[in-house]
Scaffold this active site. Structure first.
Site, PDB file in Angstrom:
ATOM      1  N   SER A 265     -15.300 -20.535  -0.025  1.00  0.00           N
ATOM      2  CA  SER A 265     -16.304 -20.668   0.871  1.00  0.00           C
ATOM      3  C   SER A 265     -16.067 -19.968   2.234  1.00  0.00           C
ATOM      4  CB  SER A 265     -16.396 -22.169   1.504  1.00  0.00           C
ATOM      5  OG  SER A 265     -15.173 -22.564   1.987  1.00  0.00           O
ATOM      6  N   LYS A 266     -16.942 -19.605   2.976  1.00  0.00           N
ATOM      7  CA  LYS A 266     -16.880 -18.927   4.100  1.00  0.00           C
ATOM      8  C   LYS A 266     -16.039 -19.704   5.255  1.00  0.00           C
ATOM      9  CE  LYS A 266     -20.466 -17.715   6.848  1.00  0.00           C
ATOM     10  NZ  LYS A 266     -21.832 -17.206   6.719  1.00  0.00           N
TER      11      LYS A 266
END
Length: 504
Positions: A265-266
Site C-alpha cells: 500500500s501507498k
RNA sequence: GCCCUCAUCGUCUAGAGGCCUAGGACGCCACCCUUUCAAGGUGGAGAUCAGGGGUUCGAAUCCCCUUGGGGGCACCA
C-alpha cells in the site's frame, strides 16, 4: 523482443484502471503476463478499465502507458503508446468506448432472466448491511428485487425514483477451476454475497461485468492476475457461462507485500513506478527485481536480463505465497545493472538527473558529456542509483563549497597541523602545470611530503579531500582532483586554509 | 463474522520421498585489497524446514489437525 514460435491461441492481457499512477503491483502483473506471452510467442494486450469515471483521469492513463513502455513492457494490441488510436483487431481497448458491448450483453442477460433490475436504494442496501453486521452475518444482498414479476417491475419503473441497477442472478452450487498457480480451487456460490450488480443505475457497467465481457470479446485465453482476485473468480466464471463463452484459464499471482507482510500500500511503501524512476532506478534493475518476486528460474543465477528471463520463464515455478518488497535487494540489483551499462548509455541516463540537480540548485553548472564520461571509471561502480551521482560527485560542479572546519581536521591532527599540511600540500600541487595534472603525477610528491614529516598518508589525503570536496567519502582522491582541475583545487585548498585560520 | 488461500535463514528463494548434518542471493559481521567511500575477493553468524499427529524402511517434500499470516466479501477496480 524475441518471439519464438508465435502461438495465436495464447492471449493474455493487463487491464489497469487509470485511477492512480502506475503501481508496482500493476507493473509486476503486467510483467508476468508479458513474460508468459513472450515465452510462448502469444499475444499480450493492454486494456484500460476506465469505467470508474469519478476516479479515472487521462493523466493517470498516460502515466501508466508511459511507465510500462519505459520499463520495456510493450503490448501487441491496445492503445498506441505514441498517442495515436488503439491498435489491434479488437479495438477500442478502452472500456468507456465499449459501452455498447456491455449494454448489448446486459440486454441478453435481462432477456434470459439471468439478470434483473434492482430498485433498492443506497439507504436500503446500507441498512441491510448494518443489520447483517449487527447480527454478525456476512454481508450479502437480501434479494428484495429478485422475485419481482413483470407487472411489479413495470410499476416500479414508472415511478420517478432513481433508475434501477441491474443485478446478476447467482445460481446455487459450487464453482471451481484449475488455477495455473494454485491448482484446484472450489467456492460455493452461497458465499458470493448474493446477486451482484453488473450495471449501475446510471447505466454504466461495473468491473465484474466489463472484465468478463471484454475478456470474452477479446478472446483472452489466460487470465493472469493478482491473488486478490481469487474470490472474484467465481463471479467471473458464472458470467462467462451466462454469456455462453468458454471460460479462460485462470492463474493467480502472489501479491507483493509491504515489508510488514500486508498487501502493498501507498501508506507503507513507495508504490509508484515513477518514484523509483525519479530516484534513478533503471528498467533493467527493476525488471530483474520484479521477475524474482514470486518467481525463480530454479538456478542460482540472480542477475538476468529480460531476454534471459523471457527464455526461462515458467508459470509453473511461480510461488504461491506473497513476497515482501525488499528495497536493499532492489538497490543491489540496480547497482549490478548500472555497472553493466555501456559508458555512452550511462551518460545519457545520467543527464536528466544532472539537469534536475541544476534546476533545484544542488549544482551550479551542467557538466559536459566528456566530463561525465571521464569520471565514469571511478563513478560507475559507486552508483546504487542514477540519482546518487549528485551526492557522489556533485561537488565538482558547485561554485562555492561550504567547508566544515571541524570535518576538515583529520582525527589524529589538530587545526594547526592541518593548516600547515594543507599549505605544504597546496604548494606541491601548485608546482604541477596543466600537463602534469594527472593522478599518477600528483600522488608521489605528496607521499614524499608525508614521509619527511612522519605523517600518515591517509591524514593528509583526508584533509585535502575534505578541503576540495567538502566530504569525507569520495571517489579516489587524485582522480577527483584531476576532475576538479588545477585552479579550482588550489582555490578550494586556499579557502579551506582561510576557514581554518578564522576558527583557530 | 463468513469464504478463499498461504507457510524453508531477517528478506527473496533452491528444494517435486533418500543427493539435505537444507543450497544460493540480498542484508549483517570479520578479514583481504585500500588515501576515504564503493566495487571485488575470502570466510562467518543466520532455518530443530510454523507446531502436532499420521503414511513410509525413509518426509522440508504426501495426508490430517492446530496455529499464524495474507486476500476477499460495494451501484471501487
Amino acid at each position: 523482443m524475441p518471439q519464438p514460435s508465435a502461438d495465436p491461441t495464447i492471449r493474455v492481457r493487463i487491464a489497469p484502471s487509470p485511477t492512480g499512477p502506475l503501481h508496482i503491483g500493476t507493473a509486476r502483473t503486467a510483467l508476468f503476463n508479458f513474460l508468459f506471452a513472450r515465452h510462448v510467442g502469444g499475444t499480450f494486450l493492454f486494456r484500460l478499465e476506465d469505467t470508474d469515471v469519478a476516479r479515472s483521469t487521462e493523466a493517470y492513463e498516460r502515466d501508466i502507458i508511459d511507465g510500462l513502455h519505459w520499463l520495456g513492457i510493450t503490448w501487441d494490441e491496445g492503445p498506441d503508446a505514441a498517442g495515436g488510436g488503439d491498435i489491434g483487431p479488437y479495438a477500442p481497448y478502452r472500456q468507456m468506448l465499449r459501452l455498447d458491448l456491455y449494454r448489448e450483453a446486459s440486454d441478453r442477460l435481462l432477456a434470459a432472466d439471468l439478470a434483473y433490475p434492482c430498485f433498492c436504494t443506497p439507504e436500503e442496501l446500507d441498512a441491510d448491511r448494518k443489520a447483517q453486521e449487527a447480527a454478525r452475518q456476512p454481508p450479502r444482498y437480501v434479494g428484495r428485487c429478485a422475485a419481482l414479476n413483470a407487472a411489479e417491475r413495470a410499476a416500479r419503473l414508472a415511478e420517478s425514483a432513481p433508475p434501477p441497477a441491474i443485478r446478476f442472478r447467482v445460481r446455487p452450487g459450487i464453482v471451481g477451476w484449475n488455477d495455473l498457480i494454485r491448482d484446484r480451487i472450489e467456492i460455493d456460490t452461497a458465499n458470493l454475497g448474493g446477486d451482484f450488480v453488473i450495471v449501475r443505475g446510471d447505466g454504466t457497467p461495473l468491473y465484474h461485468f466489463t472484465v468478463v465481457v471484454d475478456d470474452a470479446a477479446m478472446e483472452i485465453s489466460h487470465v493472469i492476475r493478482g491473488e486478490d482476485h481469487v474470490s472474484n473468480t467465481p463471479k467471473h466464471i458464472l458470467l462467462f457461462e451466462a454469456l455462453r463463452h468458454p471460460v479462460p484459464i485462470f492463474g493467480h499471482l502472489p501479491l507483493i507485500l509491504n515489508p510488514d507482510g500486508s498487501k502493498m500500500s501507498k501508506r507503507k511503501s513507495q508504490t509508484a513506478v515513477d518514484d523509483y524512476r525519479a530516484e534513478g532506478f533503471i528498467r533493467e534493475g527493476l525488471l530483474n527485481y520484479f521477475s524474482y518476486l514470486g518467481w525463480s528460474p530454479g538456478t542460482e543465477e540472480d542477475v538476468l536480463s529480460i531476454e534471459e528471463v523471457i527464455e526461462k520463464f515458467d508459470i509453473d515455478k511461480v510461488q504461491k505465497g506473497g513476497a515482501r518488497f525488499d528495497r536493499s535487494r532492489l538497490e543491489w540489483l540496480n547497482g549490478q545493472w548500472i555497472r553493466r551499462l555501456e559508458p555512452d548509455e550511462l551518460i545519457d541516463r545520467l543527464r536528466p538527473f544532472l539537469q534536475a540537480a541544476l534546476v533545484d540548485g544542488r549544482i551550479d553548472r551542467l557538466p559536459s558529456d566528456g566530463e561525465v564520461g571521464a569520471l565514469l571509471p571511478v563513478v560507475q561502480e559507486r552508483l546504487p542509483t542514477l540519482a546518487a551521482v549528485v551526492d557522489l560527485v556533485g561537488f565538482l560542479w558547485v561554485d562555492r563549497l561550504a567547508i566544515d572546519p571541524i570535518v576538515v581536521v583529520p582525527k589524529r591532527w589538530d587545526a594547526a597541523t592541518t593548516r600547515e599540511a594543507l599549505a605544504l600540500g597546496r604548494d606541491i600541487l601548485a608546482a604541477h602545470d596543466a600537463v602534469t595534472w594527472e593522478a599518477d603525477e600528483l600522488e608521489p610528491p605528496l607521499r614524499a611530503l608525508v614521509e619527511t614529516r612522519g605523517w600518515k598518508a591517509g591524514d593528509l589525503f583526508m584533509a585535502i579531500r575534505v578541503a576540495t570536496t567538502g566530504r569525507t567519502a569520495t571517489p579516489p582522491l587524485f582522480d577527483t582532483l584531476v576532475a576538479l582541475g588545477r585552479d579550482r583545487t588550489l582555490a578550494r585548498i586556499d579557502a579551506a586554509i582561510e576557514t581554518l585560520a578564522a576558527t583557530v
